[in-house]
Design a protein around this motif. Structure first.
Motif, short mmCIF file in Angstrom:
data_model
loop_
_atom_site.label_atom_id
_atom_site.label_comp_id
_atom_site.label_asym_id
_atom_site.label_seq_id
_atom_site.Cartn_x
_atom_site.Cartn_y
_atom_site.Cartn_z
N SER A 262 -2.79 -3.10 -0.63
CA SER A 262 -1.66 -3.22 -1.58
C SER A 262 -0.35 -2.67 -1.04
O SER A 262 0.72 -3.04 -1.52
N GLN A 263 -0.40 -1.75 -0.10
CA GLN A 263 0.79 -1.06 0.42
C GLN A 263 1.57 -0.40 -0.73
O GLN A 263 2.80 -0.35 -0.73
N SER A 265 0.98 2.85 -1.54
CA SER A 265 0.90 4.30 -1.42
C SER A 265 2.27 5.01 -1.44
O SER A 265 2.38 6.07 -2.06
N LEU A 268 3.19 5.25 -5.12
CA LEU A 268 2.36 6.24 -5.83
C LEU A 268 2.80 7.65 -5.43
O LEU A 268 2.86 8.55 -6.27
N LEU A 299 -8.39 3.65 -5.41
CA LEU A 299 -7.28 4.13 -6.25
C LEU A 299 -7.70 5.25 -7.20
O LEU A 299 -6.94 6.19 -7.43
N ARG A 302 -11.22 7.90 -4.77
CA ARG A 302 -10.75 8.56 -3.53
C ARG A 302 -9.42 9.26 -3.73
O ARG A 302 -9.21 10.37 -3.25
N ARG A 303 -8.49 8.61 -4.39
CA ARG A 303 -7.17 9.24 -4.59
C ARG A 303 -7.31 10.50 -5.45
O ARG A 303 -6.74 11.54 -5.14
N TRP A 369 4.74 3.44 7.57
CA TRP A 369 3.46 3.29 6.86
C TRP A 369 2.44 2.77 7.85
O TRP A 369 2.70 1.78 8.54
N MET A 370 1.28 3.45 7.95
CA MET A 370 0.22 2.97 8.83
C MET A 370 -0.93 2.45 7.97
O MET A 370 -1.23 3.04 6.92
N HIS A 371 -1.55 1.38 8.42
CA HIS A 371 -2.71 0.84 7.70
C HIS A 371 -3.82 1.91 7.63
O HIS A 371 -3.98 2.71 8.56
N GLY A 372 -4.61 1.89 6.57
CA GLY A 372 -5.62 2.92 6.35
C GLY A 372 -6.71 2.99 7.41
O GLY A 372 -7.20 4.07 7.74
N MET A 376 -7.71 6.58 10.29
CA MET A 376 -8.92 7.39 10.56
C MET A 376 -9.06 7.61 12.06
O MET A 376 -9.25 8.73 12.54
N GLY A 407 3.73 10.35 3.17
CA GLY A 407 3.31 11.67 3.67
C GLY A 407 3.59 12.77 2.65
O GLY A 407 4.16 12.55 1.59
N ASP A 409 1.41 14.31 0.90
CA ASP A 409 0.68 13.87 -0.28
C ASP A 409 -0.76 14.40 -0.19
O ASP A 409 -1.29 14.54 0.92
N GLY A 415 -7.15 13.12 3.95
CA GLY A 415 -7.50 12.17 5.01
C GLY A 415 -7.62 12.86 6.36
O GLY A 415 -8.56 12.61 7.13
N ILE A 416 -6.70 13.76 6.65
CA ILE A 416 -6.73 14.49 7.92
C ILE A 416 -7.92 15.45 7.93
O ILE A 416 -8.63 15.58 8.93
C1 FAD Z 1 -5.85 10.58 8.64
C2 FAD Z 1 -5.44 9.98 7.33
C3 FAD Z 1 -4.17 10.23 6.81
C4 FAD Z 1 -3.80 9.69 5.59
N1 FAD Z 1 -2.55 9.97 5.10
C5 FAD Z 1 -2.20 9.53 3.87
C6 FAD Z 1 -0.94 9.89 3.32
O1 FAD Z 1 -0.17 10.64 3.92
N2 FAD Z 1 -0.63 9.40 2.08
C7 FAD Z 1 -1.46 8.55 1.40
O2 FAD Z 1 -1.12 8.12 0.29
N3 FAD Z 1 -2.66 8.22 1.90
C8 FAD Z 1 -3.06 8.68 3.12
N4 FAD Z 1 -4.29 8.35 3.60
C9 FAD Z 1 -5.22 7.58 2.75
C10 FAD Z 1 -5.16 6.04 2.93
O3 FAD Z 1 -5.28 5.71 4.27
C11 FAD Z 1 -3.88 5.46 2.34
O4 FAD Z 1 -3.72 5.89 1.01
C12 FAD Z 1 -3.89 3.93 2.30
O5 FAD Z 1 -4.13 3.43 3.59
C13 FAD Z 1 -2.55 3.44 1.77
O6 FAD Z 1 -2.44 2.05 1.88
P1 FAD Z 1 -2.48 1.11 0.62
O7 FAD Z 1 -1.57 1.61 -0.43
O8 FAD Z 1 -2.27 -0.29 1.10
O9 FAD Z 1 -3.98 1.30 0.14
P2 FAD Z 1 -4.94 0.38 -0.74
O10 FAD Z 1 -6.13 0.06 0.09
O11 FAD Z 1 -4.21 -0.75 -1.33
O12 FAD Z 1 -5.45 1.39 -1.87
C14 FAD Z 1 -4.71 1.60 -3.09
C15 FAD Z 1 -4.44 3.07 -3.25
O13 FAD Z 1 -5.66 3.80 -3.28
C16 FAD Z 1 -5.47 5.06 -2.66
N5 FAD Z 1 -6.31 5.17 -1.46
C17 FAD Z 1 -6.67 4.19 -0.61
N6 FAD Z 1 -7.45 4.69 0.37
C18 FAD Z 1 -7.57 6.02 0.15
C19 FAD Z 1 -8.24 7.08 0.80
N7 FAD Z 1 -8.97 6.89 1.89
N8 FAD Z 1 -8.13 8.32 0.30
C20 FAD Z 1 -7.42 8.55 -0.83
N9 FAD Z 1 -6.76 7.58 -1.50
C21 FAD Z 1 -6.84 6.33 -1.02
C22 FAD Z 1 -4.01 5.14 -2.25
O14 FAD Z 1 -3.29 5.80 -3.26
C23 FAD Z 1 -3.63 3.68 -2.13
O15 FAD Z 1 -2.25 3.45 -2.27
C24 FAD Z 1 -4.70 8.88 4.85
C25 FAD Z 1 -5.97 8.63 5.37
C26 FAD Z 1 -6.34 9.17 6.60
C27 FAD Z 1 -7.71 8.90 7.12
#
Ligand code: FAD
Length: 471
Positions: A262-263, A265, A268, A299, A302-303, A369-372, A376, A407, A409, A415-416
Motif C-alpha cells: 500500500s505504501q 506507512s 500512518l 496493519l 504486526r503494527r 521509503w524502502m519496500h518491506g 529485513m 522512520g 516509528d 523491525g530492526i
Molecule cells: C529492518 C526493518 C525496518 C523497518 N522500519 C520501519 C519504519 O521505520 N517504519 C515503518 O512504518 N515500518 C517499518 N518496518 C515495517 C515494514 O517493513 C513497513 O511498515 C512496510 O514495509 C511499509 O510499507 P507499506 O506501507 O507498503 O506496507 P503494507 O504491506 O501495505 O502494510 C500496511 C501497513 O501495515 C504495517 N506493517 C506492514 N508490515 C509491517 C511489519 N513487518 N511490522 C509492523 N507493521 C507492519 C505498516 O503500518 C504498513 O504501512 C520495518 C521493517 C524492518 C524489517
C-alpha cells in the motif's frame, strides 16, 4: 451516561482529573501531536464532544519543533503538506487551527502560553506511543483548573487494553482478536455546535512552502517527489491500493520489484490517516479473503505489536530491548570474524560489494521509503558487516530514522530488533557465525524469491547514493 462517566469507561482515554470543563473557559483546545488529521481522529472527536456539551468551539494547536533529531527537509516537507491539508479540513469543519514555532525543550511552556491566550475550558492531547505512557501529564501545568484528556488515537486496540509487553505475534494475536469487534468500528466525524470565530484570531503560522524555506532544517536530506503528504493523498493511495493491488497482496507483497504493497506507512507514521480508515475499507473490499487477511495481519497485528513493544519496553530503540536468548547467542558470537566490515559512511553511500543491499539502500535514500522485504535483508546484513551487534543496531536505527519517511516509528524499532536481535521471533538452527541462532537471510536465497535483477536495475541507476546525492 454523562460525558465524564462515558470517557472514564473508555480505555482509549486517560486523565488525572475527570472533572467537568472549566466554566470560565472559552473553547476546548486539542493539542495535536502524532494524530495529524481532521478525519477519523478519536482525539479530535473527544474535543468536539466536550465542546458541544458546553456550547463552545474547538481549536487545534500544533507546535512545530525544527530542532528535534532528524528534522530534515524531507520529513518537514511531508509533514507540512499534511498539516496544510489538515488545516483546510479543520476550517471546513468550523474548527480553529493554530500552529506555532516551538523551541526544543519548551513545548509545554509554549502550549501553556497559547492556553492562556484562548482560555481553555478543557484540553485534549493525543498519545504518542514513543513517549512514556504518562508523558501527556506534562500538559497539566498548562491547564490549571481544566480537565486534560489523553486519547490513544493511532491504534485500533487501545494500548491500555493490551496492558503489558507481548512476546510475539502469536501471543498478542488472540488477545487482539478477542476485542477487535469492539474497537474496529467507524470513529465518526461529529459536527461542531459552535464554530471557531474568535474576536481576535490568535497568531498562527501557515503550513506553506515559504515556511518550509525559512525553517532551520537539515537540507542535506532532500524532499522526495514520490510521496506527497496529507490525508487527501493518503485516501487516494488507499483507493488505488484496494482497487489494483489488494486482490493479489498475499503473494505480491514480497516482490519489491512490483510495488505490490500500500505504501501507506509514511501516512500512518504522521497520523495523516487512521488505521481504522484503512482497516475498515480493506475489510469491506471486494477482494479475496486471503489477501484481506494477509493485509489485516500486517496493519493490525504486526503494527500494533510494534506499538506494544515501544509503549511497554523503554529500551525498544537499542539492542537491550531484545530477549535474553537473543542477547546470549549474539554474545557467544561477538568475537567471530567479520569480513567484510563496513564503516557507517560506506553503508550510507550504498558502497558495499552486494548489489541487492546497495539497491535497497538507494531506494531508501532516493525514494524516502524502502519496500518491506528488502528491509529485513538490509538490517540483517548490517549485523553481519558491523563490528558488533550493538553497533549494527545503532547504525540501522540512525539510517532508518534519517532517510525513511516512516522512520522514528515503533515499526522501525521493532523491525530492526526483529532482524538483528530476534525480537518477536524465535531461535533458528543451524547456529551460524555472527548470527548464532538469530534467523539468517542469504543473498542468494533472498534474491531468488523475487525478480531481484529488475529491482537492482531500478535502483542502480542515477546519481551516487549517500550524502553527496542529497538534494
Ligand atoms: C529492518 C526493518 C525496518 C523497518 N522500519 C520501519 C519504519 O521505520 N517504519 C515503518 O512504518 N515500518 C517499518 N518496518 C515495517 C515494514 O517493513 C513497513 O511498515 C512496510 O514495509 C511499509 O510499507 P507499506 O506501507 O507498503 O506496507 P503494507 O504491506 O501495505 O502494510 C500496511 C501497513 O501495515 C504495517 N506493517 C506492514 N508490515 C509491517 C511489519 N513487518 N511490522 C509492523 N507493521 C507492519 C505498516 O503500518 C504498513 O504501512 C520495518 C521493517 C524492518 C524489517
Amino acid at each position: 451516561m454523562d460525558l465524564i462517566a462515558q470517557f472514564a469507561a473508555d480505555p482509549r482515554l486517560a486523565t488525572d482529573r475527570a472533572a467537568p470543563p472549566d466554566p470560565a473557559g472559552r473553547c476546548v483546545v486539542y493539542w495535536m501531536r502524532s494524530a495529524q488529521r481532521a478525519l477519523d481522529n478519536p482525539a479530535l472527536e473527544t474535543a468536539i464532544a466536550i465542546a458541544n456539551q458546553i456550547a463552545q468551539p474547538v481549536v487545534v494547536y500544533f507546535g512545530l519543533r525544527p530542532q528535534v533529531a532528524h528534522a530534515s527537509l524531507r520529513h518537514f516537507a511531508f509533514m507540512l503538506e499534511g498539516l496544510a491539508d489538515t488545516a483546510a479540513r479543520l476550517v471546513h469543519r468550523k474548527i480553529g487551527f493554530v500552529m506555532r514555532l516551538v523551541d526544543r525543550d519548551r513545548a509545554a511552556d509554549e502550549f501553556a502560553r497559547f492556553c492562556a491566550e484562548v482560555r481553555q475550558a478543557a484540553i485534549v492531547v493525543d498519545r504518542t506511543p514513543l513517549r512514556a505512557a504518562d508523558g501527556w501529564r506534562a500538559v497539566i501545568p498548562a491547564a490549571p483548573g481544566a480537565p486534560v484528556w489523553c486519547v490513544d488515537a493511532n491504534v485500533i486496540v487501545p494500548i491500555a487494553v493490551i496492558g503489558r509487553e507481548h512476546y510475539a505475534a502469536r501471543t498478542i494475536r488472540p488477545r487482539m482478536a478477542a476485542v477487535l469487534e469492539r474497537f474496529l468500528v467507524p470513529v465518526g466525524n461529529r459536527r461542531v455546535r459552535v464554530a471557531w470565530a474568535p474576536a481576535r484570531a490568535p497568531a498562527t503560522l501557515e503550513p506553506s512552502r515559504e515556511l518550509l524555506a525559512a525553517l532551520p532544517l537539515d537540507r542535506s536530506v532532500g524532499a522526495v517527489s514520490g510521496f506527497r503528504g496529507g490525508t487527501t493523498e493518503a485516501l487516494a493511495r488507499l483507493g488505488r491500493f484496494i482497487a489494483q493491488r489488494l486482490p493479489d497482496y498475499a503473494t505480491a507483497r514480497n516482490a519489491p520489484d512490483q510495488d505490490g504493497t500500500s505504501q501507506l506507512s509514511p501516512y500512518l507514521h504522521y497520523g495523516q490517516i487512521a488505521p481504522h480508515t484503512i482497516a475498515l475499507a480493506v475489510r469491506d473490499a471486494a477482494a479475496p479473503a486471503q489477501d484481506i487477511r494477509a493485509f489485516s495481519e500486517e496493519l493490525i497485528v504486526r503494527r500494533e505489536l510494534a506499538i506494544n513493544f515501544a509503549a511497554w519496553n523503554p529500551r525498544h530503540a537499542t539492542l537491550d530491548g531484545c530477549e535474553p536468548w537473543a542477547l546470549r547467542t549474539l554474545a557467544r558470537h561477538a568475537r567471530d570474524r567479520r569480513a567484510p566490515l563496513y564503516r557507517e559512511r560506506e553503508l550510507e553511500n550504498a558502497a558495499t560489494h552486494d548489489p541487492l543491499w546497495n539497491a535497497a539502500q538507494r531506494q531508501m535514500i532516493e525514494a524516502g521509503w524502502m519496500h518491506g522485504y528488502p528491509r529485513m535483508y538490509w538490517a540483517k546484513k548490517i549485523l553481519e558487516w558491523s563490528r558488533s551487534a550493538r553497533a549494527a543496531f545503532a547504525v540501522a536505527v540512525r539510517l532508518n530514522d534519517r532517510y525513511e519517511l516512516d522512520g522514528r516509528d515503533p515499526n522501525g524499532y521493532a523491525g530492526i530488533a526483529w532482524a538483528i536481535g530476534g525480537k518477536h521471533d524465535r531461535a533458528w538452527g543451524p547456529e551460524r557465525p555472527i548470527y548464532g541462532t538469530i534467523r539468517y537471510m542469504s543473498a542468494a536465497r533472498t534474491g531468488r524469491k523475487f525478480n531481484s535483477r529488475a529491482y537492482i536495475a531500478r535502483w542502480s541507476d542515477g546519481p551516487p547514493a549517500g550524502p553527496r546525492a542529497r538534494r
